[in-house]
Design a protein around this motif. Sequence first.
Motif, mmCIF file in Angstrom:
data_model
loop_
_atom_site.group_PDB
_atom_site.id
_atom_site.type_symbol
_atom_site.label_atom_id
_atom_site.label_comp_id
_atom_site.label_asym_id
_atom_site.label_seq_id
_atom_site.Cartn_x
_atom_site.Cartn_y
_atom_site.Cartn_z
ATOM 1 N N TYR A 166 0.971 -1.413 0.188
ATOM 2 C CA TYR A 166 -0.014 0.107 0.241
ATOM 3 C C TYR A 166 1.081 1.096 0.540
ATOM 4 O O TYR A 166 0.420 1.852 -0.560
ATOM 5 N N ASP A 167 2.342 1.763 0.740
ATOM 6 C CA ASP A 167 2.214 3.089 1.364
ATOM 7 C C ASP A 167 3.670 3.325 -0.305
ATOM 8 O O ASP A 167 3.631 3.878 -0.442
ATOM 9 N N PHE A 168 3.849 1.800 -1.180
ATOM 10 C CA PHE A 168 4.469 2.275 -2.151
ATOM 11 C C PHE A 168 3.532 2.531 -3.209
ATOM 12 O O PHE A 168 4.107 3.232 -4.600
ATOM 13 N N THR A 169 2.667 2.180 -3.174
ATOM 14 C CA THR A 169 1.336 2.202 -4.595
ATOM 15 C C THR A 169 0.778 3.574 -4.056
ATOM 16 O O THR A 169 0.503 4.080 -5.803
ATOM 17 N N HIS A 170 0.244 3.660 -2.814
ATOM 18 C CA HIS A 170 -0.662 5.101 -2.753
ATOM 19 C C HIS A 170 0.392 6.054 -3.189
ATOM 20 O O HIS A 170 -0.617 7.208 -4.171
ATOM 21 N N CYS A 171 0.996 6.857 -3.051
ATOM 22 C CA CYS A 171 1.793 7.387 -3.018
ATOM 23 C C CYS A 171 1.824 7.560 -4.627
ATOM 24 O O CYS A 171 1.923 8.842 -5.268
ATOM 25 N N ILE A 172 2.649 6.889 -5.318
ATOM 26 C CA ILE A 172 3.146 7.085 -6.971
ATOM 27 C C ILE A 172 1.480 6.536 -7.668
ATOM 28 O O ILE A 172 1.338 7.675 -8.763
ATOM 29 N N SER A 173 0.833 6.975 -7.040
ATOM 30 C CA SER A 173 -0.928 6.801 -7.535
ATOM 31 C C SER A 173 -1.106 8.082 -7.683
ATOM 32 O O SER A 173 -1.649 8.269 -8.777
ATOM 33 N N ASP A 174 -1.064 8.700 -6.099
ATOM 34 C CA ASP A 174 -1.622 10.330 -6.283
ATOM 35 C C ASP A 174 -0.509 10.739 -7.697
ATOM 36 O O ASP A 174 -1.930 11.972 -7.775
ATOM 37 N N ALA A 175 0.670 10.593 -7.539
ATOM 38 C CA ALA A 175 1.413 11.408 -8.403
ATOM 39 C C ALA A 175 1.327 11.404 -9.708
ATOM 40 O O ALA A 175 0.768 11.824 -10.523
ATOM 41 N N ILE A 176 0.875 9.512 -10.553
ATOM 42 C CA ILE A 176 0.276 9.926 -11.993
ATOM 43 C C ILE A 176 -1.068 10.298 -11.904
ATOM 44 O O ILE A 176 -0.851 10.272 -12.855
ATOM 45 N N GLU A 177 -2.508 10.677 -10.398
ATOM 46 C CA GLU A 177 -2.603 11.244 -10.941
ATOM 47 C C GLU A 177 -3.030 12.539 -10.616
ATOM 48 O O GLU A 177 -4.352 13.786 -11.403
ATOM 49 N N GLY A 178 -1.899 13.222 -10.557
ATOM 50 C CA GLY A 178 -2.014 14.123 -10.438
ATOM 51 C C GLY A 178 -2.487 14.824 -9.608
ATOM 52 O O GLY A 178 -3.129 16.390 -9.365
ATOM 53 N N ILE A 179 -2.780 14.142 -8.284
ATOM 54 C CA ILE A 179 -3.386 14.367 -7.050
ATOM 55 C C ILE A 179 -1.885 16.013 -6.364
ATOM 56 O O ILE A 179 -1.431 15.588 -6.490
ATOM 57 N N THR A 180 -3.346 17.222 -5.779
ATOM 58 C CA THR A 180 -2.414 18.104 -5.588
ATOM 59 C C THR A 180 -2.683 17.964 -3.879
ATOM 60 O O THR A 180 -1.674 17.739 -3.064
ATOM 61 N N HIS A 181 -3.563 17.697 -2.973
ATOM 62 C CA HIS A 181 -3.522 17.416 -2.122
ATOM 63 C C HIS A 181 -4.013 16.323 -1.507
ATOM 64 O O HIS A 181 -5.254 15.639 -1.461
ATOM 65 N N SER A 182 -2.999 15.186 -1.153
ATOM 66 C CA SER A 182 -3.567 14.306 -0.907
ATOM 67 C C SER A 182 -3.876 14.037 0.882
ATOM 68 O O SER A 182 -3.103 13.818 1.485
ATOM 69 N N LEU A 183 -5.415 13.709 1.116
ATOM 70 C CA LEU A 183 -5.894 14.218 2.409
ATOM 71 C C LEU A 183 -5.512 13.032 2.874
ATOM 72 O O LEU A 183 -6.308 11.609 3.183
ATOM 73 N N CYS A 184 -5.182 12.073 4.195
ATOM 74 C CA CYS A 184 -5.320 10.913 5.088
ATOM 75 C C CYS A 184 -5.879 11.510 6.476
ATOM 76 O O CYS A 184 -5.364 12.272 6.469
ATOM 77 N N THR A 185 -6.265 10.272 7.710
ATOM 78 C CA THR A 185 -6.455 10.650 8.585
ATOM 79 C C THR A 185 -5.430 9.482 9.092
ATOM 80 O O THR A 185 -4.469 10.097 8.768
ATOM 81 N N LEU A 186 -4.959 10.551 10.467
ATOM 82 C CA LEU A 186 -3.707 10.967 11.457
ATOM 83 C C LEU A 186 -2.803 9.279 11.412
ATOM 84 O O LEU A 186 -1.527 9.773 11.837
#
Length: 557
Positions: A214-234
């Motif tokens: 998950y940790d490897f996938t999530h950030c790269i998926s955000d980058a591929i999709e051009g996400i500006t603000h990746s909001l998640c819980t604490l």
Amino acid sequence: MSQAETRPTNFIRQIIDEDIKTGKHGGRVHTRFPPEPNGYLHIGHAKSICLNFGIAQDYDNALCNLRFDDTNPLKEDIDYVNAIQRDVEWLGFNWHEAVRYSSDYFEQLYQFAVELIETGKAYVCELSADETREYRGTLTEPGKNSPYRDRSVEENLDLFKRMRAGEFEEGSKMLRAKIDMASPNMKMRDPVIYRIRFAHHHQTGDKWCIYPMYDFTHCISDAIEGITHSLCTLEFEDHRPLYDWVLDNITTPYHPQQIEFSRLNLESTLTSKRKLNALVTEGVVSGWDDPRMPTIAGIRRRGYTPAAVVEFCKRIGVTKQENTVEMAMLEACIREDFDANAPRAMAVLEPLKLVIENYPEGQIETLAGSNHPKDESMGKRELPFSRELYIDRDDFREEANKKYKRLVLGKEVRLRNAYVIKAEQVIKDENGEITEIRCSYDPDTLGKNPADGRKVKGVIHWVSAAKNHLAEVRVYDRLFTVANPGVAEDIHEVLNPESLVVKQAVVEYSLGDAKPLQAYQFEREGYFCLDSVDASDGKLVFNRTVSLRDTWAKMAP
């Protein structure tokens, strides 16, 4: 007043406002809601849904993706995918373009892993699970390097390629990022980024036998999709250094910004999928959509409205401070919505027959009842009135003090939308149980302003015995007796034995046309809706959504 002046604010929106002002991300705002399709969404997810999609609604040209982070085929299912989409749509939100899946990027993710190997920042490790834990160290002791950490780039590339080809058994090898085994952040101690899984995937079938973490996938998926603000819980705050490390060490042209906020902790509920699953599998509840469950599917079936849930999420706000929200706050939002929008109806949950002796036998009179006391536009409904009626058993006493405002033997009370009656006689069975009340009525007292001007303090509801519908009424209450059931050693010890009480009721004739999930106020009883699963032609099943007022005292911690 401009849109910017009227929309809600919080620390995340303040960050976004500043980013737009300074031109960061090119002035774009692009969020995402990224659930893992390994279970049903719960009320806590509603906060994240409202936050991410709400931002996309409130900012000009802003977007929000729905993406399933589907990296663990052993726990995921297409049914969860479909259920999550229904939940988001039910709350009133739409996602940008097509639904996305992290599995859409599996080939790109693999190539990024290869890039890390080529730059000496990832290696294939053969430690067992127990050995990996031992080598990781503790919060106070640093970890130690894997004996496979210094393999050559060529050997790692060959092994990783062979992992993909399915040459090795599950658990025999894994790909790890080469970061720092002495890092005070345990997430940075050479985390696993790929593992072997011979499992069918709901999107990619049997194409892959290695799956990214998950940790490897999530950030790269955000980058591929051009996400500006990746909001998640604490709880993902200590994941952020790894989020940034991955993106800083691959050749992706875009680096989203991860921002954490406090999750929704709601009093007297559980959000642990493991514990919720146990309630389902043990038969404590009827399923994931049981109206007592904190799942979105459950609260929808119970009769909660999207408007009330969205309003609740708006009121609790978005902060970095962990706290627990009282259930009364959510229920207050439900009541406010229903008070304004739910038509009124009469239902007798504990029927007791009442006979009006001076009313003509065989006659059925059609009276009129307002569908809403404050909204004339909702119109009126027909109420059949007959010699024999049903009233609620708790609305009668043979003797009572002056504070009792209902029917007492020898005294008068008004029937809602009908006449003033007087209790004349009580009929009992051989056990002394009251089976019938004999009454008289005054035909000149129809309506709220009796002709003779006399005042009657009490008003009770009723249903005609000659023309009505039988209904199963499920009186739902909180599933647990304590405010924080998650800390209980045995969850069964804090279950509320009265979380569901089933009554065989009599409801007014107009409710025969009730539609599933349409809210009604059963006068003096609470807010109810027709069950969306068990009700059918000829069978009425009503769920109590919420009581008329909060009747719970302060709960135990």
